[in-house]
Motif scaffolding. Structure first.
Motif, mmCIF file in Angstrom:
data_model
loop_
_atom_site.group_PDB
_atom_site.id
_atom_site.type_symbol
_atom_site.label_atom_id
_atom_site.label_comp_id
_atom_site.label_asym_id
_atom_site.label_seq_id
_atom_site.Cartn_x
_atom_site.Cartn_y
_atom_site.Cartn_z
ATOM 1 N N PHE A 177 -12.066 -12.903 13.073
ATOM 2 C CA PHE A 177 -12.634 -11.694 12.465
ATOM 3 C C PHE A 177 -14.026 -11.410 13.034
ATOM 4 O O PHE A 177 -14.385 -10.251 13.266
ATOM 5 C CB PHE A 177 -12.676 -11.821 10.943
ATOM 6 C CG PHE A 177 -11.339 -11.576 10.287
ATOM 7 C CD1 PHE A 177 -10.750 -10.311 10.332
ATOM 8 C CD2 PHE A 177 -10.662 -12.601 9.637
ATOM 9 C CE1 PHE A 177 -9.521 -10.074 9.736
ATOM 10 C CE2 PHE A 177 -9.432 -12.370 9.047
ATOM 11 C CZ PHE A 177 -8.855 -11.109 9.097
ATOM 12 N N GLN A 178 -14.798 -12.450 13.271
ATOM 13 C CA GLN A 178 -16.112 -12.266 13.887
ATOM 14 C C GLN A 178 -15.970 -11.749 15.312
ATOM 15 O O GLN A 178 -16.754 -10.903 15.757
ATOM 16 C CB GLN A 178 -16.885 -13.588 13.873
ATOM 17 C CG GLN A 178 -17.307 -14.034 12.486
ATOM 18 C CD GLN A 178 -18.095 -15.333 12.508
ATOM 19 O OE1 GLN A 178 -18.791 -15.646 13.478
ATOM 20 N NE2 GLN A 178 -17.987 -16.107 11.437
ATOM 21 N N PHE A 179 -14.956 -12.278 16.026
ATOM 22 C CA PHE A 179 -14.675 -11.817 17.386
ATOM 23 C C PHE A 179 -14.354 -10.324 17.392
ATOM 24 O O PHE A 179 -14.871 -9.566 18.222
ATOM 25 C CB PHE A 179 -13.513 -12.621 17.975
ATOM 26 C CG PHE A 179 -12.933 -12.045 19.243
ATOM 27 C CD1 PHE A 179 -13.522 -12.313 20.479
ATOM 28 C CD2 PHE A 179 -11.801 -11.233 19.208
ATOM 29 C CE1 PHE A 179 -13.000 -11.775 21.644
ATOM 30 C CE2 PHE A 179 -11.279 -10.696 20.360
ATOM 31 C CZ PHE A 179 -11.876 -10.970 21.585
ATOM 32 N N LEU A 180 -13.497 -9.889 16.490
ATOM 33 C CA LEU A 180 -13.124 -8.470 16.413
ATOM 34 C C LEU A 180 -14.346 -7.594 16.146
ATOM 35 O O LEU A 180 -14.463 -6.490 16.691
ATOM 36 C CB LEU A 180 -12.079 -8.252 15.316
ATOM 37 C CG LEU A 180 -10.685 -8.834 15.565
ATOM 38 C CD1 LEU A 180 -9.797 -8.593 14.356
ATOM 39 C CD2 LEU A 180 -10.050 -8.229 16.817
ATOM 40 N N TRP A 181 -15.258 -8.102 15.344
ATOM 41 C CA TRP A 181 -16.456 -7.334 14.990
ATOM 42 C C TRP A 181 -17.358 -7.102 16.204
ATOM 43 O O TRP A 181 -17.907 -6.010 16.386
ATOM 44 C CB TRP A 181 -17.210 -8.063 13.885
ATOM 45 C CG TRP A 181 -18.508 -7.413 13.510
ATOM 46 C CD1 TRP A 181 -19.766 -7.793 13.881
ATOM 47 C CD2 TRP A 181 -18.668 -6.245 12.695
ATOM 48 N NE1 TRP A 181 -20.708 -6.957 13.345
ATOM 49 C CE2 TRP A 181 -20.067 -5.996 12.603
ATOM 50 C CE3 TRP A 181 -17.789 -5.401 12.011
ATOM 51 C CZ2 TRP A 181 -20.582 -4.923 11.882
ATOM 52 C CZ3 TRP A 181 -18.312 -4.344 11.289
ATOM 53 C CH2 TRP A 181 -19.687 -4.109 11.229
ATOM 54 N N ARG A 182 -17.513 -8.122 17.049
ATOM 55 C CA ARG A 182 -18.472 -8.025 18.158
ATOM 56 C C ARG A 182 -17.835 -7.654 19.491
ATOM 57 O O ARG A 182 -18.540 -7.397 20.462
ATOM 58 C CB ARG A 182 -19.241 -9.336 18.313
ATOM 59 C CG ARG A 182 -18.410 -10.529 18.755
ATOM 60 C CD ARG A 182 -19.268 -11.791 18.926
ATOM 61 N NE ARG A 182 -18.488 -12.899 19.453
ATOM 62 C CZ ARG A 182 -17.802 -13.760 18.725
ATOM 63 N NH1 ARG A 182 -17.808 -13.653 17.403
ATOM 64 N NH2 ARG A 182 -17.100 -14.723 19.284
ATOM 65 N N SER A 183 -16.510 -7.604 19.552
ATOM 66 C CA SER A 183 -15.845 -7.363 20.833
ATOM 67 C C SER A 183 -15.742 -5.870 21.141
ATOM 68 O O SER A 183 -15.902 -5.016 20.278
ATOM 69 C CB SER A 183 -14.445 -7.976 20.828
ATOM 70 O OG SER A 183 -13.639 -7.368 19.833
ATOM 71 N N SER A 184 -15.462 -5.578 22.412
ATOM 72 C CA SER A 184 -15.289 -4.192 22.849
ATOM 73 C C SER A 184 -14.243 -4.164 23.961
ATOM 74 O O SER A 184 -13.652 -5.190 24.302
ATOM 75 C CB SER A 184 -16.627 -3.642 23.369
ATOM 76 O OG SER A 184 -17.044 -4.360 24.516
ATOM 77 N N ASN A 185 -14.015 -2.974 24.526
ATOM 78 C CA ASN A 185 -13.142 -2.863 25.688
ATOM 79 C C ASN A 185 -14.027 -2.575 26.899
ATOM 80 O O ASN A 185 -15.178 -2.982 26.940
ATOM 81 C CB ASN A 185 -12.070 -1.799 25.469
ATOM 82 C CG ASN A 185 -12.660 -0.469 25.029
ATOM 83 O OD1 ASN A 185 -13.827 -0.168 25.279
ATOM 84 N ND2 ASN A 185 -11.848 0.338 24.355
ATOM 85 N N GLN A 186 -13.483 -1.844 27.878
ATOM 86 C CA GLN A 186 -14.262 -1.603 29.100
ATOM 87 C C GLN A 186 -15.458 -0.680 28.888
ATOM 88 O O GLN A 186 -16.402 -0.674 29.686
ATOM 89 C CB GLN A 186 -13.366 -1.023 30.206
ATOM 90 C CG GLN A 186 -12.963 0.438 30.032
ATOM 91 C CD GLN A 186 -11.690 0.605 29.227
ATOM 92 O OE1 GLN A 186 -11.363 -0.235 28.386
ATOM 93 N NE2 GLN A 186 -10.970 1.697 29.485
ATOM 94 N N HIS A 187 -15.432 0.101 27.823
ATOM 95 C CA HIS A 187 -16.519 1.047 27.570
ATOM 96 C C HIS A 187 -17.796 0.284 27.216
ATOM 97 O O HIS A 187 -17.798 -0.589 26.358
ATOM 98 C CB HIS A 187 -16.141 2.020 26.458
ATOM 99 C CG HIS A 187 -14.906 2.798 26.770
ATOM 100 N ND1 HIS A 187 -14.837 3.681 27.826
ATOM 101 C CD2 HIS A 187 -13.674 2.809 26.193
ATOM 102 C CE1 HIS A 187 -13.633 4.218 27.864
ATOM 103 N NE2 HIS A 187 -12.905 3.703 26.889
ATOM 104 N N GLY A 188 -18.857 0.631 27.869
ATOM 105 C CA GLY A 188 -20.122 -0.048 27.638
ATOM 106 C C GLY A 188 -20.362 -1.221 28.559
ATOM 107 O O GLY A 188 -21.420 -1.841 28.513
#
Length: 257
Positions: free
Chosen positions: A9-20
């Motif tokens: 859940f912490q990973f989902l909160w701080r993760s992103s895709n290619q944008h940024g």
């Protein structure tokens, strides 16, 4: 298991895709490799290989030199049970195939062969490359070597033995890719990492499996991220990617697959 759920859940909160992602190297890797949606013919071979393992009722006597299985403490385990609970998923194997094809790894090293699903994926990713895989359990090593040969995989070499004994005896050449997938223990992971640092080059890629296996493994991952030779890391939750490219500024990414 609770630790892994909390960390996810912490990973989902701080993760992103290619944008940024402002690094061209990482952006290209994410868009052209991680998120590559092509249907490669080798995927059928990977699926067939795992499907056959999931139907295999042969029982092996397992010798665990690492942290063991989270699913059972029984030494006698069926092939289909190992494939279901411990083997790489099809999604993970596809990623390893794409990664190998993307970077065109010539010399790959795997710590922890298991039933050879990941071994197969890397071997198929560049059939002109070689894959050396180390497996601590004699019965698993023998079974997987025979199974890969039956599937006509000729560019793999499986060595049976303890990592800490085998690694110093490996040829003193450099590796393009090292996959750490055997001993989910902080001290052991850091020991193997340091043992193999002399055998890297600027473009070598390390992947650490199950970086959220336990707090111990997450601590090892954080230590590796902060190593002065490490320039870029990518946390995909299951895998931790490490790059040593001196031309890159030190950055850490968290990417959803």
């Amino acid at each position: 298991m609770i630790y892994q759920i909390q960390q996810y859940f912490q990973f989902l909160w701080r993760s992103s895709n290619q944008h940024g992602v402002h690094s061209p190297f990482v952006y290209n890797l994410v868009t052209q490799c991680f998120y590559d949606k092509k249907r490669y013919p080798e995927y059928k071979q990977i699926k067939k290989y795992k499907s056959e393992l999931l139907k295999n009722n042969i029982t092996l006597n397992i010798t665990d030199l690492g942290s063991g299985s989270k699913y059972t403490k029984q030494n006698l385990r069926q092939i289909k049970s190992i494939a279901k609970n411990s083997g790489a998923s099809i999604k993970q194997a596809k990623l390893l195939f794409r990664l190998t094809a993307y970077f065109k790894f010539q010399q790959s090293l795997e710590l922890g062969t298991s039933l050879g699903i990941s071994t197969l994926a890397v071997a198929l990713g560049n059939k002109k490359g070689t894959v050396t895989s180390i497996e601590g359990c004699p019965e698993v090593s023998k079974f997987t070597k025979e199974t890969l040969n039956t599937n006509n995989i000729q560019n793999t070499s499986i060595i049976c033995g303890d990592f800490k004994t085998v690694i110093p005896e490996l040829p003193k050449s450099t590796y393009d890719f090292v996959f750490f997938d055997g001993n989910h223990n902080k001290d052991a992971t850091l020991s193997y990492f340091n043992l193999l640092l002399p055998q890297i080059h600027n473009d070598t890629v390390f992947i650490f499996d199950d970086i959220y296996w336990s707090k111990d493994m997450t601590d090892a991952w954080e230590t590796i991220k902060n190593h002065p030779m490490v320039r870029v890391t990518i946390d995909t939750f299951h895998y931790g990617f490490v790059f040593f490219r001196k031309e890159q500024e030190k950055e850490h990414f968290t990417i959803r697959l």
